[in-house]
Design an enzyme around this catalytic site. Sequence first.
Site, PDB file in Angstrom:
ATOM      1  N   LYS A  83       0.865  -1.182   0.000  1.00 50.50           N
ATOM      2  CA  LYS A  83       0.000   0.000   0.000  1.00 50.50           C
ATOM      3  C   LYS A  83       0.900   1.230   0.000  1.00 50.50           C
ATOM      4  O   LYS A  83       1.779   1.381   0.863  1.00 50.50           O
ATOM      5  CB  LYS A  83      -0.850  -0.012   1.260  1.00 50.50           C
ATOM      6  CG  LYS A  83      -2.292   0.301   1.017  1.00 50.50           C
ATOM      7  CD  LYS A  83      -3.062   0.018   2.273  1.00 50.50           C
ATOM      8  CE  LYS A  83      -4.429   0.609   2.211  1.00 50.50           C
ATOM      9  NZ  LYS A  83      -5.045   0.607   3.535  1.00 50.50           N
TER      10      LYS A  83
HETATM   11  C1  E4P Z   1      -8.296   0.847   3.716  1.00 50.74           C
HETATM   12  O1  E4P Z   1      -7.572   0.590   2.784  1.00 50.74           O
HETATM   13  C2  E4P Z   1      -8.227   2.139   4.428  1.00 50.74           C
HETATM   14  O2  E4P Z   1      -6.997   2.325   5.012  1.00 50.74           O
HETATM   15  C3  E4P Z   1      -9.348   2.241   5.428  1.00 50.74           C
HETATM   16  O3  E4P Z   1     -10.552   1.813   4.814  1.00 50.74           O
HETATM   17  C4  E4P Z   1      -9.498   3.632   6.020  1.00 50.74           C
HETATM   18  O4  E4P Z   1     -10.671   3.685   6.773  1.00 50.74           O
HETATM   19  P1  E4P Z   1     -10.991   4.877   7.817  1.00 50.74           P
HETATM   20  O5  E4P Z   1     -11.232   6.113   7.043  1.00 50.74           O
HETATM   21  O6  E4P Z   1     -12.204   4.394   8.542  1.00 50.74           O
HETATM   22  O7  E4P Z   1      -9.782   4.993   8.703  1.00 50.74           O
END
Ligand code: E4P
Length: 217
Positions: A83
């Site tokens: 990521k």
């Molecule tokens: C997933 O890839 C993201 O990091 C995650 O969905 C972020 O979610 P949040 O906005 O609830 O922290």
Amino acid sequence: MKIFIDSADPQKIGRLAASGLVDGVTTNPTLMLKAGLRQKDAITRICRMIRGPVSVEGVGETAEQMVKDGQEFASWAKNVVVKIPMGQEGLKAVRALNRKGIKTNVTLVFSVNQALLAAKAGATFVSPFVGRLDDIGENGMKLVEEIMQVYRNYGFRTQVIVASVRSEAHVAQAAKAGAHIATVPPEILEKMFLHPLTEKGIAKFKEDWDAAKKGQK
Ligand code: E4P
């Protein structure tokens, strides 16, 4: 539409994976903090349970550091996806990881232009954050629809992961928008199985079944 679990908790992921409906997992440093495990331990445990893509995120600030971290993450299991945060350094890292055959998920995407650049850089996945846009009074799902349209216009192969999901409605909207994937917190995935009329219907059928049995000789 594929369903990923948005969690770094191997126990919760394992419970849901038993349904056979989990196609992958996304993690981030915040989810790792919540899970309370060493990143490598959590990821290797998750990768033993989930055969699909498992996104792993570092905190490197330069392309060089992101590539170094990415190579390390990718050595933990063959289904690891790196990521990478959106930005100039991030997309440099995406191109470099691509050349090494390592899959990437460009995260923290909040605009069509960011998604366009990520696709041009060759990202395997792109993650628009719908909940965080809704939080500031914008329409997160509209962004997903627009990204899907742009990707269709140019035949990009980058897959859209609807991220920052806050409700079951977000998942349904992601499917209606034709998103490739929604990454869903465990608590929300559990609610997706339910509807009050289903529970009520099951109770009524059970009641009538028992009554019918009593009436039979
Ligand atoms: C997933 O890839 C993201 O990091 C995650 O969905 C972020 O979610 P949040 O906005 O609830 O922290």
